[in-house]
Write an enzyme that holds these catalytic residues in place. Structure first.
Site, mmCIF file in Angstrom:
data_model
loop_
_atom_site.group_PDB
_atom_site.id
_atom_site.type_symbol
_atom_site.label_atom_id
_atom_site.label_comp_id
_atom_site.label_asym_id
_atom_site.label_seq_id
_atom_site.Cartn_x
_atom_site.Cartn_y
_atom_site.Cartn_z
ATOM 1 N N HIS A 311 0.798 0.280 1.772
ATOM 2 C CA HIS A 311 1.072 -0.991 1.091
ATOM 3 C C HIS A 311 2.184 -1.784 1.792
ATOM 4 O O HIS A 311 2.358 -1.647 2.990
ATOM 5 C CB HIS A 311 1.376 -0.730 -0.386
ATOM 6 C CG HIS A 311 0.334 0.123 -1.039
ATOM 7 N ND1 HIS A 311 -0.902 -0.344 -1.413
ATOM 8 C CD2 HIS A 311 0.335 1.465 -1.338
ATOM 9 C CE1 HIS A 311 -1.629 0.641 -1.919
ATOM 10 N NE2 HIS A 311 -0.897 1.750 -1.881
ATOM 11 N N GLU A 326 5.136 1.605 -5.576
ATOM 12 C CA GLU A 326 4.690 2.589 -4.592
ATOM 13 C C GLU A 326 5.133 2.216 -3.184
ATOM 14 O O GLU A 326 5.564 3.070 -2.405
ATOM 15 C CB GLU A 326 3.165 2.717 -4.644
ATOM 16 C CG GLU A 326 2.590 3.718 -3.658
ATOM 17 C CD GLU A 326 1.075 3.747 -3.669
ATOM 18 O OE1 GLU A 326 0.497 4.504 -2.856
ATOM 19 O OE2 GLU A 326 0.460 3.018 -4.472
ATOM 20 N N HIS A 380 1.381 7.995 0.481
ATOM 21 C CA HIS A 380 1.124 7.214 -0.729
ATOM 22 C C HIS A 380 1.680 7.912 -1.959
ATOM 23 O O HIS A 380 2.054 9.087 -1.926
ATOM 24 C CB HIS A 380 -0.381 7.000 -0.915
ATOM 25 C CG HIS A 380 -0.970 6.038 0.061
ATOM 26 N ND1 HIS A 380 -1.268 4.735 -0.260
ATOM 27 C CD2 HIS A 380 -1.286 6.183 1.370
ATOM 28 C CE1 HIS A 380 -1.762 4.117 0.811
ATOM 29 N NE2 HIS A 380 -1.779 4.979 1.815
ATOM 30 N N GLU A 443 -1.037 11.978 -1.091
ATOM 31 C CA GLU A 443 -0.566 11.392 -2.350
ATOM 32 C C GLU A 443 0.491 12.349 -2.890
ATOM 33 O O GLU A 443 0.171 13.424 -3.409
ATOM 34 C CB GLU A 443 -1.722 11.252 -3.343
ATOM 35 C CG GLU A 443 -2.863 10.361 -2.876
ATOM 36 C CD GLU A 443 -2.648 8.905 -3.251
ATOM 37 O OE1 GLU A 443 -1.519 8.565 -3.666
ATOM 38 O OE2 GLU A 443 -3.601 8.120 -3.135
#
Length: 479
Positions: A311, A326, A380, A443
């Site tokens: 991101h 995040e 992430h 993640e």
């Protein structure tokens, strides 16, 4: 994942991402369709079955989970939570879609939907026919196998415009630009990295009072990723903040000339320093290490590792229950990983982003491919519509190429977090599908869980995770 020509790609990316945002940003109350829905179907996109994707039938309308398509594509959108409305694209040709409304807005007027978009069982659904018409996909529903087939369009060849009769004048088509797109600019480990869409021959110089290094990129123009950060027309300047560098204050970039189109990148220095300017594929490096005498990335058999904090900028990623973004958490972890890797004598590290900037998904993979990297790792944080979802998981796209890497990263990171082991599993995310080297996407934990969110923002926890990532990378690389 992007399919078809550039125009189709942009529409597809924009449309898909808004609904991914809706999935993660909608309030906790779930809105249900007005009629009973049936499931147990599958989706095949360009010949590949998308795991975990089941269309549902509502009022004889096939509804597609947009989450699946948007994870394949990804782009930025504007979400108005109070009105339940998402706006796709810029002011010139926006698409507007409202959860619960059977009318969508577009540049050509309102579009009536067969069934209003809704969120059901933590998944956002839209009518299949609408997906096909707006995204340019070929759509086929096979009742016997209960399968939805989606096919990317094949771009039509361009046909030059020719006057119909002698003496008539026809506007000359505008030739496509031959300028190379500048897709990403990052600075880490005292090294500036510029990713271009085609080969560029950079020209550099130094200036004093104050000290700075100037790099001109002739026959180049800003790509969509950098333009998404704001206007960069002639006279407009973009800034890349630089932290924890004794040599560099900041990096500035702008359109220096329109004829020929030239991008200028300026490194503002704290003092005069030597540098090494070189290219690898379509990557341009300005290396300040060892007063510019450091060898190019990957020299002397060093392994090249690309770290990709997910991101950035307008794309915040998931937002935790206390407002943690995040993009911020993964950047903090990514910078810690890069700092640790820099201490490894047999590893060179490249960051896809080192500050709060946006890099398109394709460009993240392209940076790694152009660098001839040995390993790609995207970092992430997870998000769910329930606070009970917990755990660490790691993904790979190509089992033969990347499963071992994913398994190794999962083993180390899960041991460090102490969160539930959700395993190493396969998924078709763009950044790990389009990288040509072993790639994985980790993640760390769930921002939607208060305990995991709190831990992931603690410095000592982030350092623990960073150490685990480095240990996993070293084990996989055998260094």
């Amino acid at each position: 994942m992007k399919f078809g020509n550039l125009a189709w790609k942009k529409t597809a990316l924009l449309f898909a991402a808004v609904l991914l945002l809706a999935l993660f940003a909608l309030p906790g109350t779930v809105r249900h369709a007005s009629a009973a829905a049936t499931a147990e179907a599958s989706i095949v996109l360009d010949g590949q079955t998308i795991n975990g994707a089941e269309p549902v039938i509502v009022n004889q309308t096939t509804m597609v989970p947009i989450r699946v398509v948007s994870e394949q594509l990804g782009y930025s959108v504007n979400w108005n939570q109070s009105e339940g409305r998402v706006t796709i694209g810029g002011e010139a040709s926006p698409l507007v879609l409202t959860i619960g409304s059977a009318t969508a807005g577009s540049a050509s007027g309102n579009v009536q939907l067969e069934q209003a978009p809704f969120v059901r069982s933590s998944t956002t659904y839209v009518p299949l026919r609408f997906v096909g018409s707006q995204m340019g996909l070929g759509v086929k529903w096979e009742q016997a196998s209960r399968t939805v087939y989606l096919q990317s369009p094949v771009p039509a060849p361009s046909v030059p415009t020719v006057p119909e009769t002698p003496g008539t004048t026809t506007p000359t088509p505008v030739a496509p630009s031959n300028n190379a797109s500048i897709d990403a600019i990052s600075f880490s480990d005292n090294r500036l990295t510029i990713s271009a869409g085609a080969a560029v021959t950079p020209k550099s110089s130094t200036l004093a009072g104050p000290d700075r290094i100037v790099v001109d990129l002739p026959n180049s123009a800003f790509g969509p990723g950098l333009l998404a950060n704001g206007s960069l027309g002639l006279g407009k300047v973009g800034t890349l903040a630089v932290e924890n560098s004794s040599l560099v204050k900041q990096v500035r970039y702008s359109l220096f000339s329109e004829s020929p189109s030239t991008i200028r990148v300026v490194i503002d220095l704290n003092r005069a320093v030597g540098y090494n300017l070189y290219t690898e594929g379509n990557l341009i490096f300005v290396d300040l290490n060892d007063d510019g005498t450091a060898p190019p990335v990957g020299t002397d058999g060093k392994k090249v590792v690309v770290i990709d904090p997910g991101h950035g900028d307008h794309d915040s990623g998931g937002v935790g229950i206390t407002g943690v973004k995040e993009k911020d958490m993964v950047l903090q972890v990514g910078l810690k990983v890069a700092a640790l890797l820099k201490q490894e004598p047999n590893i060179d590290v490249i960051m896809t982003r080192s500050d709060d900037t946006f890099v398109a998904l394709d460009d993240r993979a392209k940076i790694a491919n152009d660098a001839g990297a040995d390993v790609f790792l995207s970092i992430h944080g997870n998000k769910a519509n329930t606070s009970s979802a917990v755990g660490t998981e790691t993904y790979y796209a190509d089992a033969s190429r990347s499963k071992t890497l994913s398994d190794t990263i999962q083993k180390h990171v899960q041991a460090a977090t102490g969160f539930r082991d959700r395993g190493s599993k396969q998924a078709n995310y763009v950044v790990i599908r389009k990288t040509t080297m072993p790639g994985a996407l980790v993640e760390i934990g769930f921002l939607s869980n208060s305990e995991e969110e709190t831990l992931m923002m603690q410095e000592d926890f982030q350092q623990k995770v960073a150490l685990a990532i480095v240990a996993g990378l070293k084990e996989y690389l055998g260094v």
